[in-house]
Design an enzyme around this catalytic site. Structure first.
Site, mmCIF file in Angstrom:
data_model
loop_
_atom_site.group_PDB
_atom_site.id
_atom_site.type_symbol
_atom_site.label_atom_id
_atom_site.label_comp_id
_atom_site.label_asym_id
_atom_site.label_seq_id
_atom_site.Cartn_x
_atom_site.Cartn_y
_atom_site.Cartn_z
ATOM 1 N N CYS A 1 0.816 -1.225 0.000
ATOM 2 C CA CYS A 1 0.000 0.000 0.000
ATOM 3 C C CYS A 1 0.847 1.272 0.000
ATOM 4 O O CYS A 1 0.350 2.352 -0.318
ATOM 5 C CB CYS A 1 -0.940 0.003 1.208
ATOM 6 S SG CYS A 1 -2.036 -1.425 1.224
ATOM 7 N N HIS B 1 -3.848 6.850 2.216
ATOM 8 C CA HIS B 1 -4.160 5.554 1.609
ATOM 9 C C HIS B 1 -5.568 5.163 2.024
ATOM 10 O O HIS B 1 -5.949 5.311 3.178
ATOM 11 C CB HIS B 1 -3.138 4.509 2.074
ATOM 12 C CG HIS B 1 -3.549 3.104 1.768
ATOM 13 N ND1 HIS B 1 -3.900 2.709 0.502
ATOM 14 C CD2 HIS B 1 -3.694 2.013 2.561
ATOM 15 C CE1 HIS B 1 -4.238 1.426 0.530
ATOM 16 N NE2 HIS B 1 -4.120 0.988 1.767
ATOM 17 N N ASN C 1 -10.194 -0.635 -1.362
ATOM 18 C CA ASN C 1 -8.753 -0.518 -1.140
ATOM 19 C C ASN C 1 -8.029 -1.017 -2.389
ATOM 20 O O ASN C 1 -8.002 -2.215 -2.659
ATOM 21 C CB ASN C 1 -8.355 -1.348 0.085
ATOM 22 C CG ASN C 1 -6.863 -1.279 0.382
ATOM 23 O OD1 ASN C 1 -6.074 -0.796 -0.431
ATOM 24 N ND2 ASN C 1 -6.469 -1.771 1.550
#
Lengths: 342, 335
Positions: free
Chosen positions: A118, A270, A299
């Site tokens: 990520c 994020h 995500n």
């Protein structure tokens, strides 16, 4: 000096709602929304249909093409690609060289295939910054792109993670010259600083174990009966660590760059979980606009920050001169932040 | 002495081969004139992160600096502990409390040269002063899941026969850092670095699975039965695309120094790229220990410097080519 002169994104057309997921697993719209804030996501995966879907580099190509048009730069002017993904189209080579084939096949340039989960986009920004500040590149294409949907366990066993992850790509053009010097009127989006950190002692709390080389055999047929080939996550622990590390990283990068927290206008985090984003917003205070688009995209791992930055830019969230912070936290754990004068 | 603005490489280290693994003799390769003389294999219980950490510890010891002085880690590998997270974080975890950033790059055989190039630019760009570079490969482990029943493929058999393991690490730092910390281990100035990639020859050296564009799942048990998860190297195609794509650059890089370290998944790489009649000192990592991906260049450099002490100002160039096709070259000058 490095400048982020353009950012854009691309997502697959297939919208998968929370209700759609109930066809695969025992879950509900309410359960998913309450725990993650996600209402829908984009997947290349189309049920159990077999065949080839949209590839990682195709999404990246779409995002990159839009970003290059926005930057008024031709693909031939790109002299570095920093491609962050953990879901390349092949195990080897990575998707970076395949993207380059689509953009400018006649040209050979350095292409970094970056695997930092990520935080991949922030790490990739640091690579671009290093090359530009050292005078080794003038225009870098920084990509965060993921196809997660073909690696998810859609049974009840995998529901805690399968509902979270999604597909998408973002692309940023980082240049040694501000956009105004390249025929655009906007003030330069100066990349002021990038800060990176990690703590590998919690590597088992979030990730995909296999194929992996820690054991004597990277993967066996019987491994497909278990969960090790799919994402696993200790959600509570990840939440706790992200809530701790992200605000701390934002403060550190702002202060270390010589600013005060009151100078900070916008944070692009994020997009892992709406509750983490809200915790970050609460920690940073009302004066800071903490952007969220997780409800629509889920995500997308390395792609989430450039997608969010692209949308925030198009929605006019940032004004010229604003101090903007991108911040990530993900598997590893690895986390990072980038500070931009918009 | 280096200039403060120089970028330097020091603490070049690996691990105790005897402790971590063993050497084997490769199986015969039909039609291949120069197979590796031997191949290094890590022991089954050893993890990539442990090998990387052991090598990093040796680099720190050789450099005589504490890890608190290191600001960043660059890990080059195609064989991490896990699919994700990355080997960089797993290696750092072997050192309690070490929370620096660690990037993972996957550049195949050019990994070490790419990592040195990145480190050089991060130091030259004023972003960091001291960076650990580590290249780790456990390529032999791929074949623990080799299916004997799958249709035979020459490119898979070739990759299987030549692939080995290795780890190597070093410290890349500014000249000022080197002087300030009175580092006395053998050091080089990083004079020049070249990294290039072009996907024209991507199919010549590839591991097709997992493939994320494949629906409904990127990998299945059937793939293992067909050896789809294994690297395949079409040696002739790889050399042809490398020669056609990068022949001029390889020729130029090979002229940079009298000593040359070559790392590619094939022997006689330079002559295959049209560089003939070369009488200079060439150290071929492939011949000496098999194809060990990102680790080959650094291990070749380590072997070269172990064989003989380089005099001050003596230059050596590493040239590497791997999947992508990625090309790497680094010119070093002994300090």
């Amino acid at each position: 000096m490095s400048f982020l002169i353009a950012v854009h994104h691309a997502v697959p057309p297939g919208i998968v709602t929370n209700h759609d997921l109930t066809k695969f697993m025992d879950t509900s719209d309410e359960w998913i929304k309450t725990r993650s804030g996600i209402k829908e996501r984009r997947w290349v995966r189309d049920g159990n249909r077999e065949g080839r879907g949209i590839s990682n580099q195709q999404l990246a190509f779409e995002a990159a093409s839009k970003a290059l048009r926005e930057a008024e730069i031709s693909p031939q002017e790109i002299d570095l690609i920093c491609y962050a993904t953990i879901s390349a189209d092949n195990e080897m080579p990575g998707s970076g060289v395949l993207l380059q084939q689509m953009l400018a096949p006649e040209k050979a340039i350095p292409i970094f295939e970056i695997r930092n989960q990520c935080s991949g986009f922030i790490y990739a920004l640091q690579v671009a910054r290093g090359y530009i500040e050292a005078g080794a590149a003038r225009n870098a294409l920084v990509i965060g792109a993921e196809i997660q949907s073909t690696g998810l366990d859609l049974s009840d066993r995998g529901r805690n993670t399968a509902v979270l992850f999604a597909d998408g790509a973002g692309a940023a053009v980082i240049s040694s010259e501000p956009p105004s010097a390249q025929g655009q009127s906007a003030e330069g989006h100066k990349l002021l600083s990038v800060s990176l950190a990690s703590d590998g002692t919690h590597a088992d709390k979030l990730g995909v174990a296999l194929p992996g080389f820690a054991g004597a055999c990277p993967i066996r047929e019987e491994d497909f009966d278990g969960a090790a080939v799919y994402p696993s996550m200790d959600g509570k622990f990840v939440f706790k660590m992200a809530s701790l590390c992200m605000p701390r990283m934002v403060r550190e990068i702002v202060i270390n760059a010589g600013y005060s927290m009151s100078d900070l206008r916008c944070v692009i985090p994020h997009q892992a979980n709406q509750r983490i984003i809200e915790m970050l917003a609460k920690d940073l205070g009302r004066e800071v606009n903490v952007f969220s688009n997780i409800a629509l995209y889920g995500n997308t791992t390395a792609a989430s920050i450039p997608i969010a930055l692209s949308e925030a830019s198009r929605q006019g969230i940032m004004s010229a001169g604003d101090l903007v912070c991108l911040v990530s936290f993900g598997a590893g754990f690895s986390w990072g932040a980038a500070l931009i004068r918009w | 002495m280096p200039q403060t603005t120089d970028v330097c490489l020091t603490g070049l280290s690996s691990i105790d081969d005897e402790k971590f693994g063993r050497y084997t003799v490769p199986q015969s390769l039909e039609g291949i004139a120069n197979p590796p003389e031997k191949i290094f294999i890590f022991r089954g219980e050893c993890k990539p992160s442990e090998a990387a950490a052991a090598s990093i510890a040796n680099t720190l010891n050789a450099s005589g600096i504490s890890r608190e002085k290191v600001q960043f880690l660059i890990s080059a590998s195609s064989t991490p502990d896990f699919n994700n997270p990355s080997l960089a974080q797993c290696a750092l975890a072997q050192f309690p409390g070490w929370s620096i950033g660690g990037i993972e790059i996957r550049q195949s055989a050019a990994g070490f040269d790419y990592a040195i190039g990145l480190a050089k630019n991060l130091v030259k760009g004023g972003i960091y002063e001291s960076i650990i570079v580590v290249a780790t490969e456990f390529l032999s482990r791929n074949y623990a899941a080799f299916s004997e029943d799958a249709p035979r493929s020459q490119s898979i058999e070739y990759a299987r026969a030549v692939s080995g393991d290795g780890v190597v690490s070093c410290l890349v730092c500014s000249g000022r850092f080197l002087a300030e910390h009175k580092i006395t281990s053998p050091a080089f100035s990083v004079i020049k670095n070249l990294n290039l990639a072009n996907g024209n020859g991507a199919a010549a050296f590839t591991t097709p699975v997992p493939s994320t564009s494949r629906m409904p799942l990127r990998m299945s048990p059937k793939d293992l039965r067909l050896n789809e998860h294994l690297p395949r190297i079409d040696r002739e195609q790889f050399l042809r695309f490398t020669r056609e794509g990068f022949g001029e650059e390889i020729k130029a890089a090979s002229s940079w120094a009298e000593s040359i370290v070559v790392n590619a998944p094939a022997a006689d790489f330079l002559s295959a790229c049209g560089i003939r009649g070369d009488t200079r000192r060439v150290y071929d990592a492939f011949i000496s220990r098999g194809y060990c991906g990102a680790a080959g260049s650094g291990l070749g450099l380590l072997a070269l410097t172990a064989e003989r002490k380089l005099g001050a100002k003596e230059r050596v160039v590493t040239i590497s080519a791997g999947a992508g096709i990625n090309l790497g070259a680094t010119l070093l000058e002994a300090l």
